[in-house]
Write a protein that holds these residues in place. Sequence first.
Motif, PDB file in Angstrom:
ATOM      1  N   TYR A 156       5.961 -34.781  -2.664  1.00 57.84           N
ATOM      2  CA  TYR A 156       4.656 -34.112  -2.609  1.00 57.84           C
ATOM      3  C   TYR A 156       4.787 -32.708  -2.013  1.00 57.84           C
ATOM      4  O   TYR A 156       4.154 -31.753  -2.482  1.00 57.84           O
ATOM      5  N   THR A 157       5.615 -32.574  -0.977  1.00 53.86           N
ATOM      6  CA  THR A 157       5.800 -31.271  -0.332  1.00 53.86           C
ATOM      7  C   THR A 157       6.370 -30.245  -1.304  1.00 53.86           C
ATOM      8  O   THR A 157       5.894 -29.103  -1.387  1.00 53.86           O
ATOM      9  N   MET A 158       7.378 -30.646  -2.060  1.00 53.89           N
ATOM     10  CA  MET A 158       8.040 -29.711  -2.958  1.00 53.89           C
ATOM     11  C   MET A 158       7.197 -29.424  -4.200  1.00 53.89           C
ATOM     12  O   MET A 158       7.228 -28.306  -4.730  1.00 53.89           O
ATOM     13  N   ILE A 159       6.428 -30.401  -4.670  1.00 50.97           N
ATOM     14  CA  ILE A 159       5.536 -30.159  -5.807  1.00 50.97           C
ATOM     15  C   ILE A 159       4.502 -29.101  -5.440  1.00 50.97           C
ATOM     16  O   ILE A 159       4.208 -28.176  -6.220  1.00 50.97           O
ATOM     17  N   ALA A 160       3.946 -29.214  -4.237  1.00 49.31           N
ATOM     18  CA  ALA A 160       2.956 -28.227  -3.796  1.00 49.31           C
ATOM     19  C   ALA A 160       3.592 -26.846  -3.669  1.00 49.31           C
ATOM     20  O   ALA A 160       3.004 -25.830  -4.076  1.00 49.31           O
ATOM     21  N   PHE A 215       9.617 -29.557   7.073  1.00 47.83           N
ATOM     22  CA  PHE A 215       9.959 -30.652   7.980  1.00 47.83           C
ATOM     23  C   PHE A 215      10.531 -31.851   7.214  1.00 47.83           C
ATOM     24  O   PHE A 215      11.527 -32.449   7.624  1.00 47.83           O
ATOM     25  N   ALA A 216       9.919 -32.208   6.090  1.00 48.05           N
ATOM     26  CA  ALA A 216      10.401 -33.359   5.315  1.00 48.05           C
ATOM     27  C   ALA A 216      11.799 -33.088   4.751  1.00 48.05           C
ATOM     28  O   ALA A 216      12.635 -33.997   4.666  1.00 48.05           O
ATOM     29  N   MET A 217      12.082 -31.841   4.374  1.00 46.65           N
ATOM     30  CA  MET A 217      13.411 -31.498   3.870  1.00 46.65           C
ATOM     31  C   MET A 217      14.449 -31.587   4.982  1.00 46.65           C
ATOM     32  O   MET A 217      15.582 -32.031   4.752  1.00 46.65           O
ATOM     33  N   GLU A 218      14.072 -31.186   6.185  1.00 52.64           N
ATOM     34  CA  GLU A 218      14.991 -31.280   7.320  1.00 52.64           C
ATOM     35  C   GLU A 218      15.335 -32.744   7.609  1.00 52.64           C
ATOM     36  O   GLU A 218      16.505 -33.080   7.857  1.00 52.64           O
ATOM     37  N   ARG A 365      10.238 -33.301 -12.265  1.00 53.36           N
ATOM     38  CA  ARG A 365      11.415 -33.689 -11.483  1.00 53.36           C
ATOM     39  C   ARG A 365      11.715 -32.568 -10.498  1.00 53.36           C
ATOM     40  O   ARG A 365      11.816 -31.399 -10.874  1.00 53.36           O
ATOM     41  N   ILE A 366      11.844 -32.931  -9.243  1.00 52.33           N
ATOM     42  CA  ILE A 366      12.257 -31.992  -8.202  1.00 52.33           C
ATOM     43  C   ILE A 366      13.724 -32.256  -7.887  1.00 52.33           C
ATOM     44  O   ILE A 366      14.132 -33.395  -7.659  1.00 52.33           O
ATOM     45  N   ASN A 367      14.504 -31.198  -7.899  1.00 47.62           N
ATOM     46  CA  ASN A 367      15.924 -31.293  -7.578  1.00 47.62           C
ATOM     47  C   ASN A 367      16.213 -30.374  -6.387  1.00 47.62           C
ATOM     48  O   ASN A 367      15.870 -29.194  -6.409  1.00 47.62           O
ATOM     49  N   ILE A 368      16.804 -30.936  -5.349  1.00 46.72           N
ATOM     50  CA  ILE A 368      17.192 -30.150  -4.172  1.00 46.72           C
ATOM     51  C   ILE A 368      18.704 -30.257  -4.030  1.00 46.72           C
ATOM     52  O   ILE A 368      19.238 -31.354  -3.835  1.00 46.72           O
ATOM     53  N   THR A 369      19.397 -29.132  -4.164  1.00 47.65           N
ATOM     54  CA  THR A 369      20.857 -29.139  -4.019  1.00 47.65           C
ATOM     55  C   THR A 369      21.215 -28.564  -2.649  1.00 47.65           C
ATOM     56  O   THR A 369      21.105 -27.361  -2.421  1.00 47.65           O
TER      57      THR A 369
END
Length: 442
Positions: A156-160, A215-218, A365-369
Amino acid sequence: MDSNDTDTLLALVASLLTEKRPDPDTILEALVQCDGDVEAAANLLNGKADIKTKKRKRVGLETWLEKSSKSPRISSDGPSTQEESRNKPPSSSTHTRLLPVVDLMSVLQPPPSPTKKKLVQLPPLLLINPDMVAENTPCTLHLSVLPPELACKLFYTMIAASRSWSRNKWWLFDRVVESPHRTSFFAREGSGPMQEAAQHWYNGRMTDPPSAFPFAMEEACEIVERVVNEQLKRRQRFPLEWGAGDTDGAWRANVAASNCYEGSKESVGFHSDQLTYLGPYPTIASLSLGTQRIFSLREVIPADEVNDRKARTFNIPLPHNSLTIMHASCQERFKHSIPPQQAIDLFRPAFPETPGADIQSSNCRINITFRFYRPDFTPSCTPRCKCGIPTILRPDMKNRSDGKSDRYWWSCYAGAQNDGKGCKFWKVMDMKAEGRGSDFHS
């Protein structure tokens, strides 16, 4: 039969054959039996008569001397019997009809040379579980890597955040092209000089300062780091890899590139990641959130093996909350992509965005590398080309060797942003001369 016409007679007989063409010795034997009569020899070979092969007698020295003493001699009165036979006109049977001219080489030509080995093109292989991924690629797949609620929260954080992300643009073949997905870059708090590196993260173009890890990514990053470092303890390290031979060579994610693929058609083509700040043999941890997409890997065949085998494509379905670790040698040996698909399944989160809210399905789709920018590859020590722009580091994928003497080079990439114009700067990377790796002192 005149010895001077033997080749011609062989060709004439061969032209009259209706059965399988025999070898020249068999044709010659038939001509001998038929006293040089072409038609008779052809009929004999076509099955209208049997060839009676003459069996030669073993001739001893005494017999040969006896025959030699009886052989006719040339007299002064006129030609010998042999000379008369040579001057005798050929049998009229050879002139009974006009025969076509046949190229002798077409009759006596050798069998065709063996053709070049045809390489088998293997079909794409679908890798449906972690064991298959580890067996066929330099990657590992980890399912349900985050707690389910944290995975939904980060999604949700990254979509926003992705609503304000942009599509990268660069010059390619004298025209501006645009990436078919939205992207952004993040730097971890306290990453120091990597904040500057993050601004050079794409095509050597200075971008806006990166955002800090949400914060959620951390929270997710701390879990990903543990998984990656546990994997690294089990793997053999390459000499140029960070942490090789160093007990404190831990992998620490200090930056992250994030991409949003909306719908089934947004994609990215085959590529390998630039190593400018990652250095040789990097480890990259790719977290997938949202709708499932296919992750494709295809090996770049070395130049000395292109005649022996063809590359195979490996397709890996990446479900929500899965982690793909591209281990050392993946960027040197393989290119990867997210291909467009005909259709995708909508993703329905397990938890609502806020308590009591309705759960909405998503086609994104959210991709975090997560990446580790090495301290011995900071922006301050990146060579600059004649354009005055930091170069990029690439591996020599076509001429890789044993992982000990593989080559990398710095090259100009200004043309990606400078109307397609660059200076063609090119330089082989020298770890020792540049004070990197074991020669690095912070």
